[in-house]
Design a protein around this motif. Structure first.
Motif, mmCIF file in Angstrom:
data_model
loop_
_atom_site.group_PDB
_atom_site.id
_atom_site.type_symbol
_atom_site.label_atom_id
_atom_site.label_comp_id
_atom_site.label_asym_id
_atom_site.label_seq_id
_atom_site.Cartn_x
_atom_site.Cartn_y
_atom_site.Cartn_z
ATOM 1 N N PRO A 13 1.248 14.777 -0.063
ATOM 2 C CA PRO A 13 1.476 13.778 -1.117
ATOM 3 C C PRO A 13 0.192 13.490 -1.885
ATOM 4 O O PRO A 13 -0.868 13.308 -1.288
ATOM 5 N N MET A 14 0.288 13.456 -3.202
ATOM 6 C CA MET A 14 -0.852 13.168 -4.059
ATOM 7 C C MET A 14 -0.527 11.975 -4.954
ATOM 8 O O MET A 14 0.642 11.707 -5.235
ATOM 9 N N PRO A 15 -1.535 11.241 -5.395
ATOM 10 C CA PRO A 15 -1.267 10.060 -6.228
ATOM 11 C C PRO A 15 -0.706 10.435 -7.589
ATOM 12 O O PRO A 15 -1.071 11.462 -8.160
ATOM 13 N N ASP A 16 0.159 9.595 -8.081
ATOM 14 C CA ASP A 16 0.696 9.735 -9.430
ATOM 15 C C ASP A 16 -0.032 8.716 -10.311
ATOM 16 O O ASP A 16 0.249 7.517 -10.248
ATOM 17 N N LEU A 17 -0.948 9.191 -11.108
ATOM 18 C CA LEU A 17 -1.791 8.312 -11.928
ATOM 19 C C LEU A 17 -1.387 8.316 -13.397
ATOM 20 O O LEU A 17 -2.127 7.830 -14.246
#
Length: 320
Positions: A13-17
């Motif tokens: 999971p990676m951040p949604d910026l």
């Protein structure tokens, strides 16, 4: 190369910026010029031994700096790029695992740099390539910066050197590093506070001490500093653990120890932390940029700095 955060090869999971820093990010027209200059400067000061690594470093620095200060003048961009070439090459050559293997050598190398940062013209003995390059940088910044800006910049460079030494000291045995310790030191090892100081020089403005003490300014700088270090940790994790080595001193590993969770949950927690800090930064940028004068310029500059960190983690330098 796009202006979005890319999920790494492990599909963690990676951040949604996108809500806070949506891109595409403004870019200077001098990006290719900066890359060519960076290649030439590294030819004058041989800080990187591998032609492949030199090319990758010149590329990410050139195009990253074009996004960091998209409105800066060409010669100022060259100077800022050279500074971050120096910092990154120093960390790659002398920091982390290399510093842990030979801490005495790292201390000697840092001592040479501190001698120059203290205002002495030449380090004792024959300067190393890093010492000669730093002397070149300090002379050029001394001509451009105000006395206060120069002192602030050199103070941050000392912080960077201390951060590199701190990281090398702990990387082999990070279990006793607390989250508060890591949060305090990480901005210095990702060099983001130095970028903030450089912004005032490159963009020709200067905050007053009263400006710096304002709560929205302090909140903005802390949020951008946290975001820069944490998204870098997430982006580089796969590369750092590609050979099944220990993921020692980074945010996901700290979260795994703190919460007793697996790497996927640690990435999920870290992503939420990044998204929260990005939202704080975006709100303070909007608040401060709505005014005029140095505070507005500073807010916009920190917006570009944050955007550059969001952009640069998709570069091939961070891929396995």
């Amino acid at each position: 190369m796009n202006d979005t955060i890319r999920t790494d090869s492990r599909a963690l999971p990676m951040p949604d910026l996108r809500d806070s820093f949506p891109g595409p990010f403004p870019t200077s027209a001098y990006a290719d010029d900066i890359e060519r200059h960076a290649t030439q400067w590294l030819g004058t000061f041989p800080l990187v031994g591998s032609p492949r690594k030199l090319g990758a470093l010149a590329n990410i620095t050139g195009h990253g700096m074009a996004r960091t200060f998209p409105t800066a003048e060409r010669t100022d961009l060259f100077l800022c790029a050279d500074l971050f070439l120096w910092l990154t090459a120093f960390d790659d050559t002398h920091g982390e695992a290399a510093g842990a293997r030979d801490p005495a050598r790292l201390v000697r190398t840092i001592s040479e740099c501190v001698h120059l940062l203290a205002g002495h013209d030449e380090p004792p003995g024959n300067p190393s390539p890093f010492g000669a390059a730093l002397a070149d940088l300090l002379a050029r910044f001394g001509q451009l910066a105000t006395p206060t800006q120069y002192l602030r910049l050199t103070a941050h460079l000392r912080d960077n050197l201390l951060g590199i030494l701190w990281e090398a000291h702990h990387i082999g045995g990070p279990d006793h590093v607390t989250m508060s310790d890591y949060r305090a030191m990480r901005p210095h090892t990702v060099f983001v506070r130095t970028l903030m100081a450089t912004a005032e020089i490159a963009l020709r403005y200067e905050l007053t001490e009263q400006d710096r003490s304002l709560e929205p300014v302090r909140e903005l700088q802390t949020a951008v500093a946290d975001l820069a270090g944490w998204i870098n940790d997430l982006a580089s994790y796969a590369k750092e653990t590609a050979d099944d080595g220990p993921a020692s001193l980074n945010l996901p590993s700290l979260l795994m120890r703190q919460h007793g969770c697996d790497i996927e949950e640690a990435f999920r927690l870290a992503s939420r932390m990044c998204e929260q800090r990005a939202a704080v930064a975006a709100a303070r940028i909007a608040e401060l940029a709505a005014g005029e004068g140095p505070l507005s310029i500073h807010a916009q500059a920190l917006g570009s700095i944050a955007s550059s960190y969001v952009w640069h983690i998709d570069h091939s330098r961070y891929q396995t």
